[in-house]
Design an enzyme around this catalytic site. Structure first.
Site, PDB file in Angstrom:
ATOM      1  NE  ARG A   1     -11.190  -9.584  -1.303  1.00  0.00           N
ATOM      2  CZ  ARG A   1     -11.475  -8.875  -2.423  1.00  0.00           C
ATOM      3  NH1 ARG A   1     -11.917  -9.136  -3.624  1.00  0.00           N
ATOM      4  NH2 ARG A   1     -11.441  -7.533  -2.052  1.00  0.00           N
TER       5      ARG A   1
ATOM      6  CE  LYS B   1      -3.851  -1.777   2.629  1.00  0.00           C
ATOM      7  NZ  LYS B   1      -5.108  -1.716   1.699  1.00  0.00           N
TER       8      LYS B   1
HETATM    9  N1  BES Z   1      -7.995  -3.545   4.646  1.00  0.00           N
HETATM   10  C1  BES Z   1      -8.266  -3.261   3.284  1.00  0.00           C
HETATM   11  C2  BES Z   1      -9.589  -2.606   2.921  1.00  0.00           C
HETATM   12  C3  BES Z   1      -9.880  -1.179   3.558  1.00  0.00           C
HETATM   13  C4  BES Z   1      -8.796  -0.173   3.289  1.00  0.00           C
HETATM   14  C5  BES Z   1     -10.590  -0.794   4.415  1.00  0.00           C
HETATM   15  C6  BES Z   1      -9.100   1.070   3.546  1.00  0.00           C
HETATM   16  C7  BES Z   1     -10.724   0.382   4.956  1.00  0.00           C
HETATM   17  C8  BES Z   1      -9.888   1.307   4.392  1.00  0.00           C
HETATM   18  C9  BES Z   1      -8.243  -4.619   2.402  1.00  0.00           C
HETATM   19  O1  BES Z   1      -7.585  -5.430   2.709  1.00  0.00           O
HETATM   20  C10 BES Z   1      -7.802  -3.869   1.130  1.00  0.00           C
HETATM   21  O2  BES Z   1      -6.647  -3.666   0.970  1.00  0.00           O
HETATM   22  N2  BES Z   1      -8.689  -4.203   0.027  1.00  0.00           N
HETATM   23  C11 BES Z   1      -8.377  -3.498  -0.929  1.00  0.00           C
HETATM   24  C12 BES Z   1      -8.952  -4.806  -2.344  1.00  0.00           C
HETATM   25  C13 BES Z   1      -8.524  -4.572  -3.578  1.00  0.00           C
HETATM   26  C14 BES Z   1      -6.896  -4.971  -3.798  1.00  0.00           C
HETATM   27  C15 BES Z   1      -9.178  -5.501  -4.395  1.00  0.00           C
HETATM   28  C16 BES Z   1      -9.295  -2.260  -1.341  1.00  0.00           C
HETATM   29  O3  BES Z   1     -10.575  -2.480  -0.997  1.00  0.00           O
HETATM   30  O4  BES Z   1      -8.926  -1.703  -2.234  1.00  0.00           O
HETATM   31 ZN    ZN Z   2      -5.413  -5.488   2.030  1.00  0.00          ZN
END
Ligand code: BES
Ligand code: ZN
Ligand code: ZN
Length: 471
Positions: free
Chosen positions: A325, A251
């Site tokens: 997930r 990230k």
């Molecule tokens: N933990 C994050 C989701 C998240 C990000 C929740 C910011 C609340 C605030 C999750 O693991 C994630 O990174 N999800 C990605 C999935 C994508 C790579 C398909 C997302 O939602 O951007």
């Molecule tokens: Zn993530």
């Protein structure tokens, strides 16, 4: 360390003492109905006090001491109305005087509304200050007559534990500490707890293992069980990603900043569990927490790796940041194996759910439309909103993989929906299932809800479960 995270010092007093200050709760209608010709009405007129929810008007005697406080509330009372009132009181009165005094409520509120008032007041005292030297003095409240103290405290303690777990920085809240928290809760309520780690995790829960093995802080599945085996089986599953770097799909800094909260789903599961056990709800409760750290190292899982899952479906991990997930999939598979009455999972799963509904409204998905509708109706009733999004089968094909049974990411902007559809692959169709995609963080802060780890849906879920299992 963990013990104090699960301890919630509350601001309630059992006796008032002679210096007690009455707080008269007024909605706008009650304000107009005040008898004229009193000290209060003179002050109301002079100051233009309108009883706006959360505002206060101190009344002084002729020696200049505060002898009474008028406080505005909405009708029906708002959950944070008395948080604002208690907060205004702590700012209006010096700490030494706050210590010496207890406040008493003058109100006709009863039942749920009176509990809401007390909970709101108590939440004003919440502060995450374990790493700070200065301490705050809360305004103490005499338990009002007729209030169900047990219900107020069950909810308060659940919320405080949840927020403390989320607020604790990831260096002090890894899989070990999350396990310790679950163990402590199990001990307090005489629940059983089992933890799967190492080889058995690798063979029984391959996806949890794959995500968590990047970190020297070992991945695991926490399995807490409580209650009478004859009661309906309720299983809560919480995403316990203690820190989400994104893995090799790292990230950017601004997105990683908040990621200590990525175990917010598990904090919700534990907060709800605490309330359910304190209220002795007639259920056989099970809490499953896949606890991992999504880290970066030579053992990290990679984009386009393929792993088996507990269910037997093979998964191509096209994005290592879609790790929530993956860990939930194996936990949900286990949850469904005993055919429970209800499986409810909580997870900070997607940024997409925030794009759809903002920070304050978690998205609800279910394989049973009525469950999602009932939960969101209950949520509105307790001022803890949740909103249904569709488990739209038309998007399922986005999860196709060229080389495995399933891909871990979709292709369209409907990221919250494709994440929920991914999870659905691991649910027994005959098992009622609710999935809550939440934020678990308060961005701006207000009285009773400081910036930081936040309950987003916990009160709604507890009320929904009470309604489901107490009737
Ligand atoms: N933990 C994050 C989701 C998240 C990000 C929740 C910011 C609340 C605030 C999750 O693991 C994630 O990174 N999800 C990605 C999935 C994508 C790579 C398909 C997302 O939602 O951007
Ligand atoms: Zn993530
Ligand atoms: Zn995550």
């Amino acid at each position: 360390m963990i013990e104090k995270l699960l301890t919630a010092p509350h601001p309630f007093a059992n006796t008032a003492g002679k210096d007690a200050v009455p707080v008269l709760l007024l909605d706008s209608k009650a304000l107009k109905a005040q008898k004229t010709g009193t000290m209060e009405t003179a002050r109301i007129k002079d100051t233009g006090f309108t009883a706006r929810p959360g505002t206060i008007l101190p009344i002084y005697n002729n020696r200049g001491h505060i002898v009474k406080i008028l406080a505005g509330i909405a009708s029906p009372i708002g959950i944070y109305d008395l948080a604002s009132v208690a907060d205004a009181i702590t700012r209006a009165i010096a700490p030494a005087n706050l210590k010496a005094r207890v406040f008493t409520l003058e109100t006709e509120l009863k039942g749920d509304a009176l509990e809401t008032a007390c909970l709101g007041w108590a939440l004003a005292s919440y502060r995450y200050d374990f790493y700070k030297k200065d301490a705050a003095t809360p305004a103490r409240l005499l338990w009002p007559k007729g209030v169900d103290k047990k219900r107020v405290l069950a909810m308060f303690e659940g919320i405080v534990a949840l927020r403390n777990l989320v607020n604790t920085p990831a260096n002090d809240m890894g899989p070990d500490e999350l396990e310790d928290a679950a163990r402590l809760l199990a001990k307090r309520f005489e629940a059983k707890i089992a933890v799967v780690k190492g080889k058995p995790l690798e063979s029984g829960f391959p996806l949890i293992h794959a995500v968590g093995i990047s970190s020297p802080r070992a991945p695991r599945l926490i399995d807490l069980q409580w209650g009478n085996a004859k009661h309906p089986k309720l299983t809560l599953v919480g995403k316990g990603v203690c820190f989400d770097t994104g893995g090799l799909n790292l990230k950017p800094g601004a997105f990683m900043l908040q990621m200590k909260k990525d175990m917010g789903g598990s904090a919700h599961a534990l907060g709800v569990a605490l309330a359910i056990m304190a209220l002795k709800l007639p259920v056989r409760l099970r809490v499953l927490i896949p606890a991992v750290e999504n880290s970066v190292s030579g053992t990290s899982f990679r984009p386009r790796d393929v792993y088996n899952s507990r269910k037997g479906l093979t998964v191509e991990t096209s994005d290592t940041d879609a790790e929530g997930r993956l860990v939930l999939a194996d936990a949900l598979t286990l949850a469904c194996e005993e055919k429970p009455d209800l499986v409810l999972d909580c997870a900070t799963l997607t940024g997409s759910a925030r794009a759809a509904l903002g920070y304050d409204i978690p998205a609800v998905f279910s394989n049973n439309e009525k469950l999602a509708q009932d939960l969101s109706a209950t949520a509105l009733g307790v001022q803890d909103p949740l909103w249904p999004l569709p488990l739209w089968q038309g998007y399922k094909k986005e999860l196709a993989s060229d080389i495995a049974d399933l891909n871990n990411i979709g292709t369209s902007p409907a990221g919250a929906i494709t994440a929920a559809l991914f999870l659905e692959h691991f649910i027994e169709p005959s098992t009622p299932w609710v999935h809550i995609d939440m934020y678990a963080w308060e961005q701006t802060g207000k009285p009773g809800r400081p910036r930081g780890g936040a309950d987003t849906g916990m009160r709604a879920v507890v009320k929904f479960l009470e309604d489901r299992y107490l009737k």
